[in-house]
Design a protein around this motif. Structure first.
Motif, PDB file in Angstrom:
ATOM      1  N   SER A 202      14.439 -65.070  50.776  1.00  0.00           N
ATOM      2  CA  SER A 202      14.090 -66.257  51.567  1.00  0.00           C
ATOM      3  C   SER A 202      13.949 -67.432  50.612  1.00  0.00           C
ATOM      4  N   GLY A 203      13.859 -68.626  51.195  1.00  0.00           N
ATOM      5  CA  GLY A 203      13.645 -69.819  50.376  1.00  0.00           C
ATOM      6  C   GLY A 203      12.296 -69.747  49.685  1.00  0.00           C
TER       7      GLY A 203
ATOM      8  N   ASN B 278      11.993 -70.024  45.605  1.00  0.00           N
ATOM      9  CA  ASN B 278      11.220 -71.032  44.872  1.00  0.00           C
ATOM     10  C   ASN B 278      10.131 -70.389  44.024  1.00  0.00           C
TER      11      ASN B 278
ATOM     12  N   SER C  74      10.680 -81.772  53.846  1.00  0.00           N
ATOM     13  CA  SER C  74      10.524 -81.004  55.080  1.00  0.00           C
ATOM     14  C   SER C  74       9.553 -81.629  56.063  1.00  0.00           C
TER      15      SER C  74
ATOM     16  N   ALA D 195      16.934 -77.262  51.214  1.00  0.00           N
ATOM     17  CA  ALA D 195      16.712 -76.477  52.435  1.00  0.00           C
ATOM     18  C   ALA D 195      17.101 -77.234  53.719  1.00  0.00           C
ATOM     19  N   HIS D 196      16.714 -78.503  53.801  1.00  0.00           N
ATOM     20  CA  HIS D 196      16.952 -79.242  55.050  1.00  0.00           C
ATOM     21  C   HIS D 196      18.190 -80.138  54.993  1.00  0.00           C
TER      22      HIS D 196
ATOM     23  N   LEU E 107      18.434 -75.180  45.390  1.00  0.00           N
ATOM     24  CA  LEU E 107      18.057 -74.124  46.322  1.00  0.00           C
ATOM     25  C   LEU E 107      18.714 -74.415  47.659  1.00  0.00           C
TER      26      LEU E 107
ATOM     27  N   GLY F 251      17.466 -66.027  54.636  1.00  0.00           N
ATOM     28  CA  GLY F 251      17.779 -65.825  53.227  1.00  0.00           C
ATOM     29  C   GLY F 251      17.949 -67.155  52.514  1.00  0.00           C
TER      30      GLY F 251
HETATM   31  C1  PLP Z   1      11.834 -77.593  51.552  1.00  0.00           C
HETATM   32  C2  PLP Z   1      11.718 -76.133  51.841  1.00  0.00           C
HETATM   33  N1  PLP Z   1      11.933 -75.248  50.853  1.00  0.00           N
HETATM   34  C3  PLP Z   1      11.846 -73.932  51.059  1.00  0.00           C
HETATM   35  C4  PLP Z   1      11.512 -73.419  52.285  1.00  0.00           C
HETATM   36  C5  PLP Z   1      11.390 -71.951  52.475  1.00  0.00           C
HETATM   37  O1  PLP Z   1      12.543 -71.443  53.031  1.00  0.00           O
HETATM   38  P1  PLP Z   1      12.522 -70.084  53.883  1.00  0.00           P
HETATM   39  O2  PLP Z   1      12.102 -70.466  55.270  1.00  0.00           O
HETATM   40  O3  PLP Z   1      13.904 -69.560  53.771  1.00  0.00           O
HETATM   41  O4  PLP Z   1      11.519 -69.187  53.229  1.00  0.00           O
HETATM   42  C6  PLP Z   1      11.296 -74.286  53.348  1.00  0.00           C
HETATM   43  C7  PLP Z   1      10.964 -73.767  54.703  1.00  0.00           C
HETATM   44  O5  PLP Z   1       9.958 -74.000  55.266  1.00  0.00           O
HETATM   45  C8  PLP Z   1      11.379 -75.686  53.124  1.00  0.00           C
HETATM   46  O6  PLP Z   1      11.151 -76.541  54.106  1.00  0.00           O
END
Ligand code: PLP
Length: 383
Positions: free
Chosen positions: A97-98, A102, A175, A202-203, A229, A240
């Protein structure tokens, strides 16, 4: 029996109107999910992911172990190749996952004596990773490159004496604000100061770029960035994430990133869905519809004279500041009562006084929905 200290923390959250609870799925008009292009419910992505698995006789429910042991099934290199090509990167390394990516990156890459300079509004997963790092970390004011430059100057002597490195961290779309840093200037600054730039996209993935490659590629900065990322749980509609960077970075993370090593890999079905979503992203006209809606929403803000309460944004995320947990929850409830799923973002997720309604726009929102929700919002904000 439940520890008193923990109960006190819950009670404190309740007292501040900030208790988090899980809500059931609703049938309201979606202004809250990260499914910007409607991919999470896209049947052709679902079908092609399924057909790929059956066509390749991959009838396996789980990864069976860490990718370093039994879990590195054949779809991993296939999808990582697709990602590296699509994102014009030397390599891609998939994480679960993100959040994992990170945490795994920032806890492993910056070393003791290195310096991390990060935007104060960086996502919790970045901050959690930094908290696990042995490097020294300092935040700079949101998108404030002057302050960042001052911070770099303050540390430059130490950096040159101790051969340490500076990592600069930002998001290409924030975000909780929807805004973006000046990535061109930021990358020039990093180059000038020999700093390593890390960008959380991510966004931005699926939203920016002709094919949805993200903002870094859209601005042709991919060679200026040390690591990117990308996550698949937002516009890609599945699950993922991956870190994009050099082969050396990939090798390093495989060896030292604990959230990569000590966890079971993703199931083949998840990888197959990521693969299908990436083939859909290049042909979709959903992005065009999304941008029509973004323009429409921004015009609606002006028409309703709401520009002073909205954070300026060109992305799919638009936030209306309504100070106070109670106030923002009240207005969100009113909008939900009228059929619109607009979520309140409370403190402590955002700083006190900066509580907000977060509107996520999608390709599938209609103009009528946008007109109505903003008109409704205007009646609450102006009264
Ligand atoms: C900027 C940012 N990075 C990372 C993530 C984490 O990603 P994931 O939902 O795949 O864990 C998010 C999600 O909330 C995010 O907004």
């Amino acid at each position: 029996m439940f520890p008193k200290k923990l109960q006190k923390k819950i009670d404190n959250r309740k007292a501040h109107n900030a208790l988090r609870t899980l809500k059931n799925e609703s049938n309201l008009v979606d202004f809250s999910s990260n499914d910007y292009l409607g991919f999470a419910k896209n049947e052709s992505i679902f079908d092609s992911a399924h057909n790929y698995l059956t066509g390749h006789n991959i009838k396996q429910n789980g990864a069976t172990g860490s990718r370093l042991l039994s879990g590195n099934h054949n779809l991993y290199p296939v999808v990582e190749n697709i990602l590296a090509n699509f994102h014009d990167s030397e390599s891609a390394l998939i994480f679960n996952s993100g959040y994992n990516a990170n945490v795994g990156f920032f806890s492993a890459v910056p070393q003791k004596d290195d310096i991390i300079l990060y935007d104060e509004l960086s996502h919790a997963s970045i901050r959690d990773g930094i908290a696990l790092s042995h490097a020294k970390a300092y935040k700079f004011k949101h998108n404030n490159l002057e302050e960042l430059e001052q911070l770099i100057r303050r540390h430059s002597e130490l950096v040159s004496k101790s051969h340490s490195h500076i990592y600069i961290v930002t998001e290409s779309v924030f975000s909780m604000d929807g805004d973006s840093p000046n990535l061109v200037k930021l990358s020039e600054l990093c180059k000038k100061q020999n700093a390593y730039l890390v960008v959380d996209e991510a966004h931005a993935i699926g939203v920016f770029g002709n094919k949805g490659e993200g903002l870094v590629q859209h601005l042709k900065l991919e060679t200026e960035v040390f690591a990117r990322l990308v996550t698949f749980g937002k516009a890609l509609g599945c699950h993922g994430a991956a870190i994009l960077g050099s082969e050396q970075l990939k090798q390093y993370l495989i060896n030292f990133s604990r959230s990569f090593i000590y966890t079971t890999g993703l199931a083949p079905h998840t990888l197959s869905t990521i693969q299908s979503a990436y083939s859909e992203i290049t042909v979709t006209d959903q992005r065009r519809k999304l941008f029509q809606n973004i323009v429409y929403f921004k015009n609606g803000i002006l028409n309703n004279k709401l520009q002073d309460v909205f954070i300026e944004s060109h992305s799919a995320i638009h936030c209306c500041i309504i100070s106070g947990n109670e106030n923002v929850k009240y207005i969100s409830k009113k909008l939900q009562g009228k059929g619109y799923d607009v979520k309140p973002i409370l403190s402590p997720t955002v700083p006190e006084g900066q509580e907000r309604l977060r509107f996520c726009l999608h390709s599938y929102n209609s103009e009528k929905e946008i007109v109505e929700v903003l008109a409704l919002l205007a009646t609450f904000v102006s009264s």
